[in-house]
Design an enzyme around this catalytic site. Structure first.
Site, PDB file in Angstrom:
ATOM      1  CG  ASP B  90     -14.634 -10.451 -28.785  1.00  9.00           C
ATOM      2  OD1 ASP B  90     -14.735 -11.326 -27.906  1.00  9.00           O
ATOM      3  OD2 ASP B  90     -14.233 -10.681 -29.942  1.00  9.00           O
ATOM      4  CB  SER B 521      20.342   5.814  33.220  1.00 13.35           C
ATOM      5  OG  SER B 521      20.542   4.837  32.227  1.00 13.35           O
TER       6      SER B 521
END
Lengths: 300, 610
Positions: B90, B521
């Site tokens: 309950d 690069s």
């Protein structure tokens, strides 16, 4: 357990709870009251840890007013299970001459049970305390967790219980705190009897009906277990066929008239009765909600 | 159908939960005469029904509850009818006691959700439904109570039931049975109501006695979390636990998860003997052959059906702590019999209780529902909660107060690569990166000398490290002094230089790092080669762009001056070409952007690709 298929589930759940408690425990103990619930609890501990003996001692708080049959039973059963039995009595209480007759049930229970239990638990420094409490016993127990936290002074705080989802028990404690662990939480009185019958668990013979010397006080049958019981004027013990639904201190536990001398008869009577088992316990009637108050103070 | 049905009674305050339970107990003759006397006495003192017995007082057992007329904590009550045994929880209706409700719901097979026929579906009705569904309840009875107060209005009942069904759609509830009832009069609880002739469904008790609400257990492989290792003497080593799924018999081949150690079940030991089979729900002690290493928290599973192992999860959680749930705070986690450290790494969202909306949240307060990411301190065997309550439900424990701060359910592991047993999985790039809680990749900075590559690279690395990432910066300085010491500045050497740089970056990404490579690069082909070494998405080309004129003006190392003087040959931008990237992942114009702004752009792009 075939007739009541849920008994094996209750057994497995109780064993799981015990193993969780033991896995977490540094100093475990089992409160052993010699009653039917304690008998079931001890039986479950033997099953849970077989082939090892139960890995915790039994603690019996002896008020010195237990039925004599109970004490004999206690010593025999503990020896048979291979567990250590610790018996504690509040010596100050005895020395102060506290008896249920001279001080009333409330004062006696406080000194010889509640205080005595606190003494024993403090002395042992136990962190996990197994108890045979069931939620169907009374309303405040219906609210209690399986792993129920107690403060360093053994108090229960019903408004601050830890949430306890699933079977995930939180066993972490601060210094001095302890947990009361109730493997029988989801059992009913009828379940306990059916399990005792299915597993043939020995119980104190006082549970079976037999002719015993009793007097009637306030409408309740009180057994005269020894000559310490002062009789009122005009009171003479009579032999009656009675038995006990619960066992405690003899002057505080009333018997019921019954012919139930076998487990089957006890079970039939338990299911048919329209009175709760605690009706025979005088302390519960002292005042309303007395159990909750006692638990807040550290009673089990 | 299981012999015991566990159900939880929930719903909003004053919907009549305790009254309904009291009524069922009384009507099924579960209440003792002396208990009823006590209730009658209590009713005169605390009751809300005048001199009539207030049945709620049968179950509201705490002093505070009776004095305040409310339910604070969950009460359990076992009862039986000739057809079935029940354990009912309950649960309190007040929002502040939601975590007590969750405690009651977690062990339930079914929820009876109550609602007041006059009020319909309240936010608390929806909240409770959402929590019971999260905790694993699939069957719901909607008890529309106080029907006597709306004259058993059929339309009213049906519109409430329809509204409820619409609201619970999609949250995992598979069955809703709506029943019109009156807890006060007892109609349709244990006996048919005379006023609701239009209702032809079962009474509440009939439904509870016959419903099969447990999740199907058939065909699940064997799983047993080890609770306790029983070693009474050197010859006996038993593993105690409760079977979570499947069955086990002597001779079965098993694995010990997470280690993955194989063994055979030697015996199932019970008091005074052995048994030939154990099934889900049984508490047993197993012995294995050979005697392998097993501890509490391990899971013994059927061989060939290993359990997943992971250390990061997505989970649902209902928060119960006084302190809010906070990301990054360490908690203790208990998952089956395993206990370990856990940290919430992210709150994905809070769940709106009435409508299920996903709401942004920085933390979760007590009684909040949420979805979180969770990282544990070591990998644990588990199953998603939807497959197994026993292996997928967990609690979080506050380390400071020891309070049980949350109840959670694992939805799925976040680290898919670690599926299956720990033994079975290879340590690969994803695993190593996951340990560092990041996506490993290569950030390739290209651009003219003095375009700002080093400035951006340094600042970028600082930002990433501050954010808890693991990085490494590769540039000409640290490579040319060691690995590339043998290379000069001819075109061939410069190509070889970049090849080695790219290979080193690839190894480091494989190790789980975020690599920042900062190199001029100049040739498209060498940048394409570098990219080809990585998985798509793991290589980001970042063009650090400034014109030759601007770079020559900046010239921090005086290189342009020397090149213009003819002291340096093949100087990119002057005497050697620079091939501008055509489709860089990030384009940084350092003539217009500050270094801070550049770094921000890069990190933004990284997050987008994640």
């Amino acid at each position: 357990m075939k007739r009541y298929p849920w008994l094996s589930a209750l057994e497995s759940e109780a064993i799981e709870i015990m193993r969780e408690g033991i896995a977490a425990a540094a100093r475990p103990v089992m409160l052993y009251s010699i009653g039917k619930d304690s008998s079931v609890l001890l039986h479950l501990a033997r099953k849970a840890f077989w082939p090892a003996p139960p890995p915790m001692p039994l603690l019996h708080v002896d008020t010195t007013w237990k039925f004599r049959e109970m004490i004999a039973f206690r010593d025999r059963v503990a020896a048979e299970a291979g567990v250590k039995l610790i018996v504690h009595t509040n010596r100050e209480g005895v020395d102060a001459g506290i008896t249920p007759f001279t001080h009333g049930s409330a004062c006696f229970t406080e000194a010889m049970k509640t205080v005595a239990l606190r003494q024993a638990l403090d002395g042992g420094g136990y962190d996990i305390v197994f108890v045979g409490a069931r939620r169907d016993e009374e309303k405040s127990r219906a609210k209690e967790r399986v792993f129920s936290l107690r403060s360093p002074t053994h108090q229960w705080d019903p408004k601050a219980q830890r949430p306890e989802p699933w079977n995930l028990y939180n066993t972490h404690l601060q210094t001095g705190e302890s947990l009361r662990v109730s493997p029988l939480s989801n059992w009913t009185e009828a379940d306990v009897w059916r399990y005792i019958a299915a597993e043939e668990i020995p119980i104190v013979p006082l549970y079976y009906a037999a002719a015993r010397p009793v007097v009637k006080r306030d409408g309740l049958w009180i057994m005269v277990d020894d000559d310490r019981m002062p009789l009122e004027p005009g009171e003479t013990p009579r032999m009656r066929r009675v038995r006990f639904r619960t066992l405690g201190c003899y002057p505080l536990t009333a018997a019921i008239e019954s012919d139930a001398a076998t487990l089957a008869a006890i079970i039939a009577e338990t299911i048919a009765t329209d009175h709760s088992e605690r009706e025979g316990r005088l302390i519960d009637h002292d005042d309303e909600a007395s159990m909750e108050r006692k638990k807040r103070e550290g009673y089990f | 159908m299981s012999p015991t049905l566990r159900f939880v009674l929930c719903g909003s305050v004053d919907d009549g939960k305790s009254t309904l339970l009291g009524r069922i107990l009384q009507d099924t003759r579960q209440v003792f005469a002396d208990e009823m006397e006590r209730v009658a006495e209590d009713s005169r003192r605390y009751g809300t029904r005048g001199d009539a017995a207030d049945l709620a007082l049968l179950v509201d057992g705490l002093l505070d509850e009776r004095e305040q007329g409310i339910t604070i904590d969950v009460a359990y009550r076992a009862f039986e009818t000739p057809r079935r045994r029940f354990i009912v929880a309950d649960a309190p209706g007040h929002e502040q006691y939601t975590c007590n409700m969750a405690t009651g719901a977690s062990t339930a097979h079914l929820a009876v959700v109550m609602t007041d026929a006059r009020k319909g579906i309240l936010p608390q009705t929806a909240r409770h439904t959402r929590i019971v569904a999260m905790l694993g309840v699939r069957h719901i009875v909607l008890a529309v109570n106080k029907m006597d107060l709306v004259d058993w209005d059929r339309d009213r009942f049906e519109s409430i039931a329809a509204q409820y069904r619409a609201e619970v759609a999609g949250i995992g509830v598979t069955k809703v049975q709506a029943i019109p009832v009156s807890a006060l009069t007892g109609d349709n609880l244990t006996r048919r109501g005379s006023a609701s002739t239009w209702y032809d469904g079962p009474t509440l008790l009939e439904h509870l006695e016959t419903v099969d609400a447990e999740r199907p257990a058939d065909r699940q492989p064997f799983r047993m979390p080890v609770q306790y290792v029983n070693r009474p003497n050197p010859d006996f080593r038993g593993y105690c636990g409760r079977v979570a799924a499947g069955t086990v018999s002597p001779g079965d081949q098993v694995l010990v998860s997470p280690a993955g150690t194989p063994a055979e079940v030697e015996s199932i030991v019970v008091w005074g003997g052995e048994r030939q089979q154990a099934a889900r729900g049984d508490s047993v002690t197993l012995t294995l052959q050979p005697q392998v290493d097993v501890s509490r928290g391990d899971v013994i599973v059927a061989a060939g059906e290993p359990l997943e192992v992971a250390d990061q999860f997505q989970a649902r959680i209902v928060w119960m702590g006084d302190e809010p749930l906070t990301v990054g705070r360490p908690y203790r986690m208990k998952l089956h019999t395993q206990e370990l450290g856990a940290t919430v790494t992210r709150i994905r969202h809070r769940v709106g209780v009435s409508d299920g909306a996903e709401l942004a949240a920085a933390n979760l307060e007590r009684n909040d529902l949420g979805v979180i990411n969770l990282a544990t301190t070591r990998p644990v065997p588990f199953a998603p909660f939807d497959e197994s309550r026993a292996l997928g439900g967990f609690i979080l424990i506050d380390r400071a107060t020891n309070a049980t701060a949350g109840a959670g359910t694992i939805t799925f592991p976040l680290m898919r690569a670690a599926n299956l047993s720990w033994q079975a999985f290879d340590i690969d790039r994803a695993v190593r990166a996951q340990m560092k809680r990041q996506q490993a990749r290569c950030l390739w900075l290209t651009g003219l000398s003095a375009s700002g590559k080093s400035t951006v690279a340094n600042l970028l690395e600082r930002r990433l490290v501050t954010g808890g990432r693991h990085t490494y910066l590769l540039d000409g300085d640290n490579l040319r002094h060691g690995l590339n010491r043998d290379l000069g500045f001819t075109e061939a050497d410069r190509v070889e230089n970049i090849r080695r740089v790219a290979e080193v970056a690839r190894l480091m990404v494989d190790a789980g790092l975020i690599v920042i490579a900062s190199f001029i690069s100049p040739f498209r082909s060498e940048r394409e080669f570098a990219r080809s070494l990585f998985e798509p998405g793991d290589f980001m080309e970042i063009f650090v762009d400034a014109s030759v004129e601007v770079c020559a003006r900046r010239d921090p190392k005086g290189l342009y001056a020397r090149a213009l003087n003819g002291e340096i040959r093949n100087f990119t931008g002057l005497s050697s070409p620079y091939e501008r990237p055509e489709n860089p992942d990030v384009h940084l114009d350092t003539e217009k952007l500050s270094p801070e702004q550049c770094v921000k752009l890069v990190i933004q792009q990284m997050e987008e690709v994640e």
